[in-house]
Design an enzyme around this catalytic site. Structure first.
Site, PDB file in Angstrom:
ATOM      1  CG  HIS A  81     -28.252 -20.994  32.436  1.00 19.20           C
ATOM      2  ND1 HIS A  81     -27.565 -22.526  32.547  1.00 19.20           N
ATOM      3  CD2 HIS A  81     -29.493 -21.231  31.786  1.00 19.20           C
ATOM      4  CE1 HIS A  81     -28.733 -23.399  32.487  1.00 19.20           C
ATOM      5  NE2 HIS A  81     -29.715 -22.692  32.118  1.00 19.20           N
ATOM      6  CB  CYS A 134     -31.221 -23.349  35.021  1.00 19.13           C
ATOM      7  SG  CYS A 134     -32.380 -23.778  33.904  1.00 19.13           S
ATOM      8  CD  GLU A 189     -24.352 -21.722  33.922  1.00 25.38           C
ATOM      9  OE1 GLU A 189     -25.108 -22.421  33.074  1.00 25.38           O
ATOM     10  OE2 GLU A 189     -25.010 -21.025  34.951  1.00 25.38           O
TER      11      GLU A 189
END
Length: 255
Positions: free
Chosen positions: A217, A108, A219
């Site tokens: 994202h 990001c 994660e």
């Protein structure tokens, strides 16, 4: 033989150490799940470039907007929120990582910063730019971080395609939450994913050390393992790049 060398001989090499600044829980857990030893950096005490001594790779995390002054623009859009101290530290971190040839994964804000450090530019605010009507940033429901927002198309013959096993004609749903994006791609990088509206969603270097950035994202999916290949790709590259451990010395026979 030292205790660490003994442990390595018995249990295998130690986990690659991945440095990251401004860490949040999901980044740390995604790295740990993929087999890394995360090393959070504190800008107040972890001075660069020495803070990367003993590190095998770097993760650039999400967060505040990159200051437009960093890519040569004097005016700042009203929606842009910057952290000048963070910009300064992570710009130095990115330069240090690339100077050392450390594998690097950027997420990001991280991919935007990477692009700027390498000589590219950004669109300061997608909604007001007139580039697209596709929503790239929606308020996320409470406790739901991994909501799919739109699809991306992965470019064939790229490192990203290889990692994700994605065909070039397949749409891959992602959880995209950004109001800025890459405008001019930095020299030495190629686009490895785009949204349906053509907005760049991933870049990478086609050769040299592992250097890949995505706009979404991954994660947030650490519990399910979706997109785990991005983290394992970083960690495997970090393991290959680290200097080989010294061979244990054999003890001399007693006289």
């Amino acid at each position: 033989m030292t205790g660490r060398a003994t442990a390595a001989a018995v249990h295998g090499p130690p986990a690659p150490v991945i440095a990251l600044a401004w860490p949040k829980h999901d980044y740390v857990r995604a790295l740990q799940r993929a087999g890394a030893d995360p090393r959070p950096l504190d800008p107040a005490v972890d001075l660069l470039p020495g803070a990367l001594d003993g590190c095998d790779g770097v993760l650039l995390t999400g967060g505040a907007d990159v200051d437009p002054a960093c890519y040569g623009e004097r005016d700042r859009h009203p929606t842009v929120q910057v952290d000048e101290a963070r910009d300064a530290y992570e710009i130095a971190l990115t330069h240090a990582a690339r100077d050392r040839g450390l594998p690097l994964l950027a997420i990001c804000r991280g991919v935007q910063l990477l692009n700027v450090v390498a000589g590219g530019t950004l669109v300061q605010d997608i909604p007001s730019s007139g580039l697209t009507t596709l929503v790239h940033r929606r308020p996320k429901p409470p406790r739901v971080k991994a909501t799919n927002q739109h699809a991306v198309r992965i470019a064939e013959h790229t490192r990203l395609a290889s990692l994700l096993g994605a065909a070039a004609d397949e749409d891959v749903p992602v959880n995209s939450r950004h109001h800025q994006c890459i405008a001019t791609v930095a020299p030495g990088f190629v686009v490895s994913a785009v949204a349906p509206d053509g907005i760049v969603e991933a870049i990478e270097t086609p050769s040299g050390p592992f250097c890949l950035g995505v706009q979404w994202h991954p994660e947030n999916y650490w519990r399910t393992g979706r997109f785990a290949e991005l983290f394992t790709g970083l960690i495997e590259a970090a393991g290959r790049a680290r200097p080989p451990a010294p061979s244990p010395r054999s003890s001399s026979p007693s006289s």
